[in-house]
Design an enzyme around this catalytic site. Structure first.
Site, short mmCIF file in Angstrom:
data_model
loop_
_atom_site.label_atom_id
_atom_site.label_comp_id
_atom_site.label_asym_id
_atom_site.label_seq_id
_atom_site.Cartn_x
_atom_site.Cartn_y
_atom_site.Cartn_z
N ASN A 46 0.84 -1.20 0.00
CA ASN A 46 0.00 0.00 0.00
C ASN A 46 0.87 1.26 0.00
O ASN A 46 1.95 1.29 0.59
CB ASN A 46 -1.02 0.00 1.15
N CYS A 57 -4.21 0.83 -2.49
CA CYS A 57 -4.07 -0.44 -1.77
C CYS A 57 -3.01 -1.32 -2.43
O CYS A 57 -2.75 -1.20 -3.65
CB CYS A 57 -5.39 -1.21 -1.76
N GLU A 59 -3.02 -4.46 -3.35
CA GLU A 59 -3.42 -5.31 -4.47
C GLU A 59 -3.57 -4.52 -5.77
O GLU A 59 -3.23 -5.00 -6.84
CB GLU A 59 -4.66 -6.16 -4.17
N CYS A 93 -10.85 -2.54 -4.66
CA CYS A 93 -9.89 -3.53 -5.16
C CYS A 93 -10.61 -4.70 -5.82
O CYS A 93 -10.14 -5.20 -6.85
CB CYS A 93 -9.00 -4.04 -4.03
N1 THU Z 1 -5.24 -1.63 2.45
C1 THU Z 1 -4.65 -2.40 1.49
O1 THU Z 1 -3.58 -2.06 0.96
N2 THU Z 1 -5.27 -3.53 1.10
C2 THU Z 1 -6.42 -4.03 1.67
O2 THU Z 1 -6.91 -5.07 1.26
C3 THU Z 1 -7.06 -3.29 2.76
C4 THU Z 1 -6.51 -1.94 3.06
C5 THU Z 1 -4.52 -0.42 2.90
C6 THU Z 1 -5.08 0.90 2.47
C7 THU Z 1 -4.55 1.82 3.55
O3 THU Z 1 -3.23 2.24 3.21
C8 THU Z 1 -4.46 0.95 4.78
O4 THU Z 1 -4.51 -0.39 4.31
C9 THU Z 1 -5.56 1.19 5.78
O5 THU Z 1 -6.79 1.16 5.18
#
Ligand code: THU
Length: 134
Positions: A46, A57, A59, A93
């Site tokens: 992220n 995010c 993914e 996502c």
């Molecule tokens: N986040 C992800 O990268 N992937 C996920 O599946 C859930 C959330 C990140 C976004 C943000 O930087 C942090 O987690 C908190 O929401």
């Protein structure tokens, strides 16, 4: 089309590694991802922003790397985040995964950083989803 268990385990390890690169100074929540394509596995973490809404995010970062390298068919997705609680992919996502998924049955693997994991298909996560049909 099924993905070998050994491939899944290798991707969990890659996602846990990629999570170390997370740029998450605002939430302090680190996530890592690994996306299997026909040629190779792409990883991502992220990437947050002071303008919070611009956060990307893990993914989606991995998928964008894959597409930028010419790979537009996704065969499996792994997300690694959380110590003891499995973290589910967000709706944004899932919509992006749906855009490039080889089929609705591709596995989405959610793993903790300790290596516990579960697997559900894209269809299970998002049974009714937006698709542009002519
Ligand atoms: N986040 C992800 O990268 N992937 C996920 O599946 C859930 C959330 C990140 C976004 C943000 O930087 C942090 O987690 C908190 O929401």
């Amino acid at each position: 089309m099924s993905v070998e268990k050994a491939q899944i385990f290798a991707m969990i390890a890659m996602a846990i590694d990629a999570r170390e690169k997370a740029y998450a100074p605002y939430s302090n929540f680190k996530a890592g991802a690994a996306v299997l394509t026909q040629s190779k596995v792409f990883s991502g973490c992220n990437v947050e922003n002071a303008s919070y809404g611009l956060t990307m995010c893990a993914e989606r970062v991995a998928i964008q790397k894959a597409v930028a390298e010419g790979e537009t068919k996704i065969l499996a997705v792994v997300i690694a985040a959380g110590d003891d609680q499995i973290v589910r992919p967000c709706g944004a996502c899932l919509q992006v995964i749906a855009e490039f998924a080889a089929s609705g049955s591709i596995p989405i693997v959610t793993a903790t950083v300790n290596g516990e994991y579960d697997i559900h298909s894209l269809d299970e996560y998002m049974p009714m989803r937006f698709e542009l049909k002519e």
